[in-house]
Design a protein around this motif. Structure first.
Motif, PDB file in Angstrom:
ATOM      1  N   GLN A 172       0.880  -1.174   0.000  1.00 18.91           N
ATOM      2  CA  GLN A 172       0.000   0.000   0.000  1.00 18.91           C
ATOM      3  C   GLN A 172       0.910   1.214   0.000  1.00 18.91           C
ATOM      4  OE1 GLN A 172      -3.603  -0.061   0.164  1.00 18.91           O
ATOM      5  NE2 GLN A 172      -3.303   2.059  -0.447  1.00 18.91           N
ATOM      6  N   PRO A 173       1.257   1.731  -1.169  1.00 22.03           N
ATOM      7  CA  PRO A 173       2.261   2.793  -1.208  1.00 22.03           C
ATOM      8  C   PRO A 173       1.676   4.182  -1.005  1.00 22.03           C
ATOM      9  CG  PRO A 173       1.652   2.164  -3.429  1.00 22.03           C
ATOM     10  CD  PRO A 173       0.862   1.270  -2.506  1.00 22.03           C
ATOM     11  N   LEU A 174       2.507   5.093  -0.481  1.00 21.13           N
ATOM     12  CA  LEU A 174       2.197   6.508  -0.556  1.00 21.13           C
ATOM     13  C   LEU A 174       2.661   6.962  -1.935  1.00 21.13           C
ATOM     14  CD1 LEU A 174       3.199   7.809   2.996  1.00 21.13           C
ATOM     15  CD2 LEU A 174       0.912   7.656   2.018  1.00 21.13           C
ATOM     16  N   GLY A 175       1.884   6.621  -2.929  1.00 21.54           N
ATOM     17  CA  GLY A 175       2.245   6.837  -4.323  1.00 21.54           C
ATOM     18  C   GLY A 175       1.582   5.782  -5.179  1.00 21.54           C
ATOM     19  N   ALA A 176       1.995   5.691  -6.427  1.00 24.18           N
ATOM     20  CA  ALA A 176       1.352   4.788  -7.385  1.00 24.18           C
ATOM     21  C   ALA A 176       1.861   3.361  -7.222  1.00 24.18           C
ATOM     22  CB  ALA A 176       1.614   5.274  -8.804  1.00 24.18           C
ATOM     23  N   ILE A 177       0.945   2.401  -7.347  1.00 26.14           N
ATOM     24  CA  ILE A 177       1.330   1.002  -7.172  1.00 26.14           C
ATOM     25  C   ILE A 177       1.803   0.372  -8.486  1.00 26.14           C
ATOM     26  CG2 ILE A 177      -0.949  -0.002  -7.610  1.00 26.14           C
ATOM     27  CD1 ILE A 177      -0.306  -1.946  -5.260  1.00 26.14           C
ATOM     28  N   MET A 178       1.381   0.891  -9.638  1.00 27.17           N
ATOM     29  CA  MET A 178       1.721   0.245 -10.906  1.00 27.17           C
ATOM     30  C   MET A 178       3.224   0.147 -11.145  1.00 27.17           C
ATOM     31  SD  MET A 178      -1.252   1.937 -10.983  1.00 27.17           S
ATOM     32  CE  MET A 178      -2.957   1.800 -11.494  1.00 27.17           C
ATOM     33  N   PRO A 179       3.983   1.244 -11.040  1.00 29.13           N
ATOM     34  CA  PRO A 179       5.437   1.114 -11.245  1.00 29.13           C
ATOM     35  C   PRO A 179       6.123   0.302 -10.165  1.00 29.13           C
ATOM     36  CG  PRO A 179       4.854   3.369 -10.625  1.00 29.13           C
ATOM     37  CD  PRO A 179       3.577   2.659 -10.891  1.00 29.13           C
ATOM     38  N   ILE A 180       5.566   0.277  -8.956  1.00 28.44           N
ATOM     39  CA  ILE A 180       6.133  -0.564  -7.905  1.00 28.44           C
ATOM     40  C   ILE A 180       5.974  -2.031  -8.271  1.00 28.44           C
ATOM     41  CG2 ILE A 180       5.752  -1.368  -5.536  1.00 28.44           C
ATOM     42  CD1 ILE A 180       5.346   1.487  -4.691  1.00 28.44           C
ATOM     43  N   ALA A 181       4.766  -2.420  -8.691  1.00 28.15           N
ATOM     44  CA  ALA A 181       4.526  -3.806  -9.094  1.00 28.15           C
ATOM     45  C   ALA A 181       5.438  -4.199 -10.246  1.00 28.15           C
ATOM     46  CB  ALA A 181       3.061  -3.993  -9.479  1.00 28.15           C
ATOM     47  N   GLU A 182       5.646  -3.268 -11.176  1.00 32.00           N
ATOM     48  CA  GLU A 182       6.502  -3.554 -12.319  1.00 32.00           C
ATOM     49  C   GLU A 182       7.942  -3.800 -11.875  1.00 32.00           C
ATOM     50  OE1 GLU A 182       7.341  -1.502 -16.634  1.00 32.00           O
ATOM     51  OE2 GLU A 182       7.607  -0.280 -14.837  1.00 32.00           O
ATOM     52  N   LEU A 183       8.447  -2.975 -10.974  1.00 35.13           N
ATOM     53  CA  LEU A 183       9.828  -3.142 -10.520  1.00 35.13           C
ATOM     54  C   LEU A 183       9.966  -4.406  -9.665  1.00 35.13           C
ATOM     55  CD1 LEU A 183      12.621  -2.019 -10.686  1.00 35.13           C
ATOM     56  CD2 LEU A 183      12.091  -0.420  -8.834  1.00 35.13           C
ATOM     57  N   GLN A 184       8.941  -4.717  -8.886  1.00 34.02           N
ATOM     58  CA  GLN A 184       8.946  -5.985  -8.156  1.00 34.02           C
ATOM     59  C   GLN A 184       9.045  -7.156  -9.132  1.00 34.02           C
ATOM     60  OE1 GLN A 184       5.220  -5.627  -5.986  1.00 34.02           O
ATOM     61  NE2 GLN A 184       6.309  -5.303  -4.060  1.00 34.02           N
ATOM     62  N   SER A 185       8.297  -7.075 -10.219  1.00 31.55           N
ATOM     63  CA  SER A 185       8.312  -8.142 -11.223  1.00 31.55           C
ATOM     64  C   SER A 185       9.681  -8.267 -11.886  1.00 31.55           C
ATOM     65  CB  SER A 185       7.246  -7.884 -12.297  1.00 31.55           C
ATOM     66  OG  SER A 185       5.955  -7.858 -11.734  1.00 31.55           O
ATOM     67  N   ARG A 186      10.300  -7.143 -12.197  1.00 27.80           N
ATOM     68  CA  ARG A 186      11.619  -7.166 -12.826  1.00 27.80           C
ATOM     69  C   ARG A 186      12.648  -7.813 -11.903  1.00 27.80           C
ATOM     70  NH1 ARG A 186      12.837  -1.145 -14.550  1.00 27.80           N
ATOM     71  NH2 ARG A 186      14.725  -2.111 -15.425  1.00 27.80           N
ATOM     72  N   LEU A 187      12.546  -7.519 -10.603  1.00 25.89           N
ATOM     73  CA  LEU A 187      13.447  -8.137  -9.644  1.00 25.89           C
ATOM     74  C   LEU A 187      13.170  -9.637  -9.533  1.00 25.89           C
ATOM     75  CD1 LEU A 187      15.607  -7.877  -7.404  1.00 25.89           C
ATOM     76  CD2 LEU A 187      13.740  -7.375  -5.809  1.00 25.89           C
ATOM     77  N   ALA A 188      11.887 -10.001  -9.454  1.00 25.44           N
ATOM     78  CA  ALA A 188      11.517 -11.407  -9.276  1.00 25.44           C
ATOM     79  C   ALA A 188      11.945 -12.260 -10.465  1.00 25.44           C
ATOM     80  CB  ALA A 188      10.011 -11.526  -9.056  1.00 25.44           C
TER      81      ALA A 188
END
Length: 495
Positions: free
Chosen positions: A347-363
């Motif tokens: 639950q970010p203080l900001g947008a979740i879409m780029p966070i999910a994308e970067l999580q995916s790139r790391l995973a």
């Protein structure tokens, strides 16, 4: 050997996860229980079992430059804050551009995800799915859970004595669709988060009176900041993140905003009356903690957030009090092989879409065995234990810039500011002083995008484009420094 990856959920997190798998040479199969993409952002007139639900008028609280996927800017003519239908249009453009739909199996529910007998050596999973009443099983080398955390309504009835005798109707905010049926009614909304504020405003245009009940209050910010820029463009900068490190915890804690343009106007006009927490309900109304009471209440909305669970994972992952043990909010640390990842469970203080994308790139790098140096030990508490009150929402709370940089360091894609200032000062100035847009994480390392530099240097043009109705002078320059000083001054004056 190409590894097969099961992606669970076809919302925004699922879409970027499919693309990240393809970028890294993995073979994704996405299972989406509904008939279309979009997840939370696809409006349906009636709430569906097991799927997030929004009301028709929902407009996102993060601006387009901050919420876009990092190698696919939102068109410049799109509004800065998009209606849910416009968000769906962007998702469809993204899916079409990268040809993602052919990897999604719609109307398919994941029944179970279990370790194979030889998991300790292979890291493989048995995934059982069901479609049209028929079940089938398949073996996958990795699983990425993208089902989100806005599905299971958190309805804390035990915290509200007397609710069982209340003769009016009560709902969770996910059940709300339109205000017309509450015309000439008296309504209580519990919770002053983004959903609570939105519901209070909408209902106040039809209801006789709306009462907004809040335990702790909130800072209420407009979407639009000085010089017409989106507020997150002004506030989400590396400069501000740097200053936040030198502020005391108490100063930072006092400023966690609710975004709502209209709530102050509805409050000042009396159409929304702010009340403290409810002490107890009566048959016809409510008694508040300050001793005041309101009678003839027709309806109550609980804007009290959501809880999450993963029944298909059975004993692999346990959720206790809306908390799950995950390294960097992604990887279960206890598994023998790091082949299970949670995407978008923040639950970010900001947008979740780029966070999910970067999580995916790391995973995907971990799945491929590229990041051998990562030790998936311990959980990621960030500052949530100290910064936020204990509630279901805040167990997975993260700060945008800080968390993105943590992931980017591990993935090898964090911008090198020193190098940029030496080799590309113009770009460096925008990266540090300007908004921390997702494109910054495509400048270097795995997944580098040749269009990242241009996207960063032209982001202000895309912000201004939908507002240009006639020729004007150059008003493209702004800085977050004066506004930051205002925040510090206001916080200091209240301490």
């Amino acid at each position: 050997m190409i590894k097969k990856i099961a992606v669970i959920g076809g919302g925004s997190s699922g879409l970027c996860t499919i693309k990240c798998c393809l970028d890294d040479g993995l073979e994704p199969t996405c299972f989406e229980r509904s008939e279309d993409i979009g997840g939370l952002w696809r409006f349906k007139k009636n709430p569906e079992e097991g799927r997030a639900s929004i009301y028709k008028s929902v407009i996102i609280n993060t601006s387009k430059e901050m919420m876009c996927f990092s190698d696919f800017p939102i068109p410049d003519e799109f509004p800065n804050y998009m209606h849910n239908s416009k968000i769906m249009e962007y998702f469809r453009m993204y899916a079409d551009h990268f040809d993602l739909l052919k990897y999604i199996r719609f109307k398919t529910t994941v029944v179970s995800v279990t370790k194979r007998p030889d998991f300790s050596s292979t890291g493989q999973w048995d995934v059982v799915t069901e479609s049209e009443g028929k079940q089938e099983s398949a073996v996958f080398d990795g699983v990425m859970v993208c089902s989100g955390h806005h599905t299971n309504a958190h309805l804390p009835l035990d915290s509200f004595p007397g609710i069982e005798k209340f003769k009016g109707r009560y709902y969770h905010s996910r059940d709300y669709k339109s205000p017309q049926e509450f015309s000439e009614k008296r309504v209580i909304v519990i919770g002053i988060g983004n959903s609570g504020g939105d519901l209070a405003v909408e209902l106040s245009h039809e209801a006789d009176q709306v009462f907004l009940s809040t335990r702790r209050g909130a800072w209420v910010l407009n979407r639009v900041e000085e010089q017409g820029y989106p507020v997150d463009i002004v506030l989400t900068t590396r400069l501000k993140a740097f200053f936040k490190q030198v502020l005391t915890t108490s100063m930072v804690n006092q400023w966690h905003p609710t975004i709502n343009d209209d709530l102050p106007n509805r409050i000042i006009s009396g159409k929304v009356l702010v009340k403290p927490n409810i002490r107890e309900f009566t048959e016809t109304g409510a008694i508040f903690e300050d001793g005041t009471r309101e009678e003839d209440i027709d309806a109550v909305f609980f804007a009290t957030g959501y809880s999450f669970s993963f029944p298909f994972l059975q004993d692999c992952v346990k959720v206790v009090e809306n908390q799950v043990s995950l390294y960097k909010f992604i990887f279960p640390p206890h598994l023998e092989k790091p082949t299970l990842a949670f995407i978008g469970l923040v639950q970010p203080l900001g947008a979740i879409m780029p966070i999910a994308e970067l999580q995916s790139r790391l995973a995907t790098q971990v799945f491929k065995g590229i990041l051998h140096s990562i030790t998936l030990q311990g959980t990621h508490t960030s500052l949530s234990y100290f910064r936020y009150v204990k509630s279901p929402r805040h167990t997975i709370q993260v700060d945008y810039v800080e968390y993105m940089d943590e992931l980017a360091c591990l993935a090898g894609v964090k911008p090198n500011l020193l190098s940029l200032f030496l080799t590309d000062p113009k770009l460096a100035m925008e990266v540090f002083f300007g908004p921390c847009t997702p494109y910054q994480y495509r400048l270097r390392g795995p997944g580098k995008w040749s269009g990242a530099r241009k996207a960063i240097l032209t982001q202000r043009e895309r912000i201004i484009k939908p507002l240009k109705t006639r020729p004007v002078g150059d008003y493209t320059h702004h800085t977050s420094v004066p506004y930051l000083f205002k925040i510090v001054a206001q916080t200091h004056s209240q301490s």
